[in-house]
Design an enzyme around this catalytic site. Structure first.
Site, PDB file in Angstrom:
ATOM      1  N   LYS A 271      -6.316   4.120   2.380  1.00  0.00           N
ATOM      2  CA  LYS A 271      -5.946   5.385   3.035  1.00  0.00           C
ATOM      3  C   LYS A 271      -4.541   5.776   2.570  1.00  0.00           C
ATOM      4  O   LYS A 271      -3.559   5.223   3.025  1.00  0.00           O
ATOM      5  CB  LYS A 271      -5.965   5.176   4.561  1.00  0.00           C
ATOM      6  CG  LYS A 271      -6.358   6.388   5.370  1.00  0.00           C
ATOM      7  CD  LYS A 271      -5.366   7.523   5.404  1.00  0.00           C
ATOM      8  CE  LYS A 271      -4.102   7.269   6.152  1.00  0.00           C
ATOM      9  NZ  LYS A 271      -3.104   8.343   5.880  1.00  0.00           N
TER      10      LYS A 271
ATOM     11  N   GLU B  55       4.299  -4.376   5.933  1.00  0.00           N
ATOM     12  CA  GLU B  55       5.540  -4.180   5.173  1.00  0.00           C
ATOM     13  C   GLU B  55       6.197  -2.932   5.759  1.00  0.00           C
ATOM     14  O   GLU B  55       5.722  -1.827   5.564  1.00  0.00           O
ATOM     15  CB  GLU B  55       5.202  -4.025   3.690  1.00  0.00           C
ATOM     16  CG  GLU B  55       6.364  -4.380   2.798  1.00  0.00           C
ATOM     17  CD  GLU B  55       7.158  -3.164   2.435  1.00  0.00           C
ATOM     18  OE1 GLU B  55       8.090  -2.841   3.204  1.00  0.00           O
ATOM     19  OE2 GLU B  55       6.856  -2.557   1.414  1.00  0.00           O
TER      20      GLU B  55
ATOM     21  N   CYS C 189      12.026   1.411   1.335  1.00  0.00           N
ATOM     22  CA  CYS C 189      12.151   0.490   2.475  1.00  0.00           C
ATOM     23  C   CYS C 189      13.236  -0.547   2.235  1.00  0.00           C
ATOM     24  O   CYS C 189      13.883  -1.005   3.167  1.00  0.00           O
ATOM     25  CB  CYS C 189      10.822  -0.175   2.766  1.00  0.00           C
ATOM     26  SG  CYS C 189      10.047  -0.821   1.282  1.00  0.00           S
TER      27      CYS C 189
ATOM     28  N   GLU D  58      17.042   3.178  10.334  1.00  0.00           N
ATOM     29  CA  GLU D  58      16.625   3.521   8.978  1.00  0.00           C
ATOM     30  C   GLU D  58      16.665   5.043   8.814  1.00  0.00           C
ATOM     31  O   GLU D  58      16.024   5.769   9.565  1.00  0.00           O
ATOM     32  CB  GLU D  58      15.195   3.004   8.748  1.00  0.00           C
ATOM     33  CG  GLU D  58      14.715   3.193   7.338  1.00  0.00           C
ATOM     34  CD  GLU D  58      13.352   2.569   7.088  1.00  0.00           C
ATOM     35  OE1 GLU D  58      12.434   2.780   7.901  1.00  0.00           O
ATOM     36  OE2 GLU D  58      13.207   1.862   6.081  1.00  0.00           O
TER      37      GLU D  58
HETATM   38  P1  NAI Z   1       4.062   6.311   9.029  1.00  0.00           P
HETATM   39  O1  NAI Z   1       4.195   4.852   9.298  1.00  0.00           O
HETATM   40  O2  NAI Z   1       3.576   7.203  10.114  1.00  0.00           O
HETATM   41  O3  NAI Z   1       3.053   6.532   7.780  1.00  0.00           O
HETATM   42  C1  NAI Z   1       2.663   5.552   6.837  1.00  0.00           C
HETATM   43  C2  NAI Z   1       1.145   5.562   6.683  1.00  0.00           C
HETATM   44  O4  NAI Z   1       0.541   5.167   7.920  1.00  0.00           O
HETATM   45  C3  NAI Z   1       0.537   6.918   6.339  1.00  0.00           C
HETATM   46  O5  NAI Z   1      -0.546   6.725   5.460  1.00  0.00           O
HETATM   47  C4  NAI Z   1       0.035   7.414   7.699  1.00  0.00           C
HETATM   48  O6  NAI Z   1      -1.024   8.341   7.608  1.00  0.00           O
HETATM   49  C5  NAI Z   1      -0.437   6.133   8.333  1.00  0.00           C
HETATM   50  N1  NAI Z   1      -0.462   6.124   9.809  1.00  0.00           N
HETATM   51  C6  NAI Z   1       0.284   6.867  10.682  1.00  0.00           C
HETATM   52  N2  NAI Z   1      -0.021   6.557  11.946  1.00  0.00           N
HETATM   53  C7  NAI Z   1      -0.970   5.580  11.913  1.00  0.00           C
HETATM   54  C8  NAI Z   1      -1.677   4.834  12.896  1.00  0.00           C
HETATM   55  N3  NAI Z   1      -1.451   5.008  14.190  1.00  0.00           N
HETATM   56  N4  NAI Z   1      -2.566   3.899  12.477  1.00  0.00           N
HETATM   57  C9  NAI Z   1      -2.786   3.679  11.180  1.00  0.00           C
HETATM   58  N5  NAI Z   1      -2.152   4.359  10.197  1.00  0.00           N
HETATM   59  C10 NAI Z   1      -1.253   5.308  10.546  1.00  0.00           C
HETATM   60  O7  NAI Z   1       5.457   6.812   8.477  1.00  0.00           O
HETATM   61  P2  NAI Z   1       6.018   8.336   8.451  1.00  0.00           P
HETATM   62  O8  NAI Z   1       5.831   8.995   9.767  1.00  0.00           O
HETATM   63  O9  NAI Z   1       5.456   9.000   7.270  1.00  0.00           O
HETATM   64  O10 NAI Z   1       7.578   8.068   8.234  1.00  0.00           O
HETATM   65  C11 NAI Z   1       8.400   7.797   9.346  1.00  0.00           C
HETATM   66  C12 NAI Z   1       9.460   6.787   8.988  1.00  0.00           C
HETATM   67  O11 NAI Z   1       8.849   5.551   8.650  1.00  0.00           O
HETATM   68  C13 NAI Z   1      10.285   7.129   7.766  1.00  0.00           C
HETATM   69  O12 NAI Z   1      11.324   8.006   8.071  1.00  0.00           O
HETATM   70  C14 NAI Z   1      10.769   5.767   7.362  1.00  0.00           C
HETATM   71  O13 NAI Z   1      11.882   5.412   8.132  1.00  0.00           O
HETATM   72  C15 NAI Z   1       9.616   4.855   7.691  1.00  0.00           C
HETATM   73  N6  NAI Z   1       8.765   4.581   6.521  1.00  0.00           N
HETATM   74  C16 NAI Z   1       8.860   3.362   5.915  1.00  0.00           C
HETATM   75  C17 NAI Z   1       8.133   3.118   4.762  1.00  0.00           C
HETATM   76  C18 NAI Z   1       8.225   1.822   4.040  1.00  0.00           C
HETATM   77  O14 NAI Z   1       8.064   1.786   2.834  1.00  0.00           O
HETATM   78  N7  NAI Z   1       8.433   0.717   4.723  1.00  0.00           N
HETATM   79  C19 NAI Z   1       7.253   4.127   4.165  1.00  0.00           C
HETATM   80  C20 NAI Z   1       7.172   5.347   4.924  1.00  0.00           C
HETATM   81  C21 NAI Z   1       7.922   5.543   6.041  1.00  0.00           C
END
Ligand code: NAI
Ligand code: MG
Length: 478
Positions: free
Chosen positions: A184, A258, A292, A389
């Site tokens: 996904k 992660e 990250c 972050e």
């Molecule tokens: P997010 O964690 O919501 O999104 C990441 C993935 O998870 C996307 O594919 C999203 O569709 C999916 N997702 C969202 N809610 C979910 C749920 N309840 N169950 C399963 N999958 C779900 O991150 P978002 O909102 O895009 O970014 C918010 C913050 O998260 C960023 O500002 C950053 O601080 C952090 N982040 C960290 C990342 C990393 O590489 N560790 C990558 C992206 C965001």
């Protein structure tokens, strides 16, 4: 410092982007349940790129069933050497189509073309090549006398900061170990995952071995909750990671997370300062700070603070911000309006709490989502910008006086993904690195990645490793 104006050098290749994309389930393209779609845009122009199918729980169910059937019927049974051949095919196809994939990644997500061209796409191919090599040698990765066994159907949810690379990190080891996959991608960056699905189709993988479902958080949540999934791998926010862990607790599903980070980047006074400043710049401004493991907390030894801040201020003034497709661009677009608003809110909090903002003097394009390379001085440990972050091009500068204090401040965070140390003295480097609670510690360098090197975190940065032998264990039963 004198800087030369560069003539525009836009990438001329334009990949074919379809008007509409379906879901990739059971080896074929299909419309989503009730024909739902959503739009993905180019964050540098806010122009629409394509309509993409939106996967509902019904589609998740179809994909998981297809992955189960493919697991039982083909993938767990075929000779490991044959699994390797498929992975080599995918790796070669990524290499052959690298220029097109790089442009697609940049268009859909906003990162500079020089990064997608020189990092994301080659590293994605490298992960498939590396894991292709493991597929028929897995008995050497497990203890003597044991037989390597796959887990089953893997649900894999990836974010928008390294869309193709995160898909490769997850799919390559899963397939090498004999598992099948439902991937996904993130809602703002589905296009390279869909291109990867095309590659999988052209590589003639048995239907259902790899399925790609585009959608949002609700799609991800349906995949997490599906009873037919044996293992989940997630990269994204700590908040969603915790939700996933709660949802599957007691279900017996395997999980790797992660998550976020707030990495300390430590610079001692005896460090080679020119190189250290370059390392710090790369550590925070790479991919607009949407990383990250970004070195977002700079800890400098007090007596070189002023000199380092002066050098950093001068250096960020030379970073070119603008069209991500221009080969000279250093800072591209912020991935989405929501992420830009998050960065702006945290920067406002830094100013309100008393830190001093230094920003690169540059003109922001009239359209699209952009934020200049920035740093904060006069930062206290208690400030939000020192703890949370930001996930943007914003560095917080703090100071220390002794190695002990550096270690204490570095570890004063709920995260533990990565860290960096710069000093001319090897023994000091090792002394500090051993005491840092982070999954990866880079010494006199930053952001070095290799498929053979495990990556992952501690505490709120998650658990499990990706890459190397350790990453294979996450995709094997037992
Ligand atoms: P997010 O964690 O919501 O999104 C990441 C993935 O998870 C996307 O594919 C999203 O569709 C999916 N997702 C969202 N809610 C979910 C749920 N309840 N169950 C399963 N999958 C779900 O991150 P978002 O909102 O895009 O970014 C918010 C913050 O998260 C960023 O500002 C950053 O601080 C952090 N982040 C960290 C990342 C990393 O590489 N560790 C990558 C992206 C965001
Ligand atoms: Mg997009």
């Amino acid at each position: 410092m004198t800087t030369f104006e560069y003539a525009p050098a836009p990438e001329s290749v334009r990949p074919q982007i379809r008007e509409r994309y379906g879901l990739f389930i059971d080896g074929a393209w299909t419309a989503a349940h009730a024909d739902r779609t959503f739009t993905t845009i180019d964050p540098a122009t806010e122009n629409r790129l394509a309509e993409v199918a939106y996967a509902s729980p019904e589609d998740v169910d179809r994909a998981v069933r297809a992955a189960r059937k493919a697991y039982d019927k083909y993938w767990r049974k075929i000779k490991p050497a044959d699994r390797a051949k498929y992975l080599y095919r995918i790796a070669r196809a990524i290499t052959e189509r690298s220029r097109e994939l790089a442009v697609l990644e940049t268009l859909d997500g906003g990162k500079p073309i020089k990064e997608s061209r020189d990092f994301d796409i080659p590293a994605s191919a490298a992960h498939f090549f590396y894991h292709a090599g493991w597929a028929d040698k897995l008995e050497w990765a497990v203890r003597a006398g044991r037989t390597p066994e796959p887990i089953g159907v893997c649900g894999q949810i990836v974010p928008w900061n390294f869309p193709l690379l995160m898909a490769a990190w997850k799919i390559a080891p899963a397939l090498a170990c004999g598992n099948t996959v439902v991937l996904k991608p993130a809602e703002t960056t589905p296009l390279t995952a869909l291109a990867l699905a095309q590659i999988v189709q052209e590589a003639d993988l048995p239907p259902g071995v790899v399925n790609v479902l585009t959608g949002d958080g609700a799609t991800g949540a349906a995949l997490v909750a599906h009873a037919g999934v044996d293992k989940l791998a997630f990269t994204g926010s700590t908040e969603v990671g915790k939700t996933i862990a709660r949802t599957i607790a007691g279900s017996g599903k395997r999980l790797t997370l992660e998550l976020g980070g707030k990495a300390a980047h430590i610079v001692f006074a005896d460090a080679p300062l020119d190189q250290a400043v370059e390392g710090v710049v790369n550590g925070i401004y790479f991919n607009q700070g949407h990383v990250c493991c970004a070195g977002s907390r700079l800890l400098v030894e007090e007596r070189v603070h002023d000199e380092i801040v002066a050098r950093l201020t001068e250096r960020i003034a030379t970073l070119r911000l603008g069209d991500p497709l221009d080969k000279n661009t250093d800072i591209g677009a912020i991935n989405s309006r929501a992420q830009l608003e998050k960065i702006e809110e945290l920067v406002r909090s830094g100013i309100a709490e008393g830190a001093t903002l230094v920003q690169a003097p540059c003109t922001l394009p009239g359209r699209g989502f952009f934020f200049p390379a920035s740093l904060f001085v006069n930062v206290h440990q208690s400030h939000r910008i020192a703890r949370e972050e930001i996930f943007g091009p914003v560095l917080s500068v703090l100071t220390f006086r002794t190695p002990d204090e550096a270690v204490e401040k570095a570890n004063n965070t709920p995260y533990g993904l990565s860290a960096g140390v710069w000093t001319d003295k090897g023994s000091k480097n090792m002394w500090v690195a051993q005491r840092l609670r982070a999954g990866v510690v880079w010494c006199n360098t930053y952001n070095q990645f290799d498929p053979s090197s495990p990556f992952g975190g501690y505490r709120e940065s998650g658990f499990g490793r990706e890459g190397g032998v350790h990453g294979l264990y996450e995709y094997m039963a037992g």
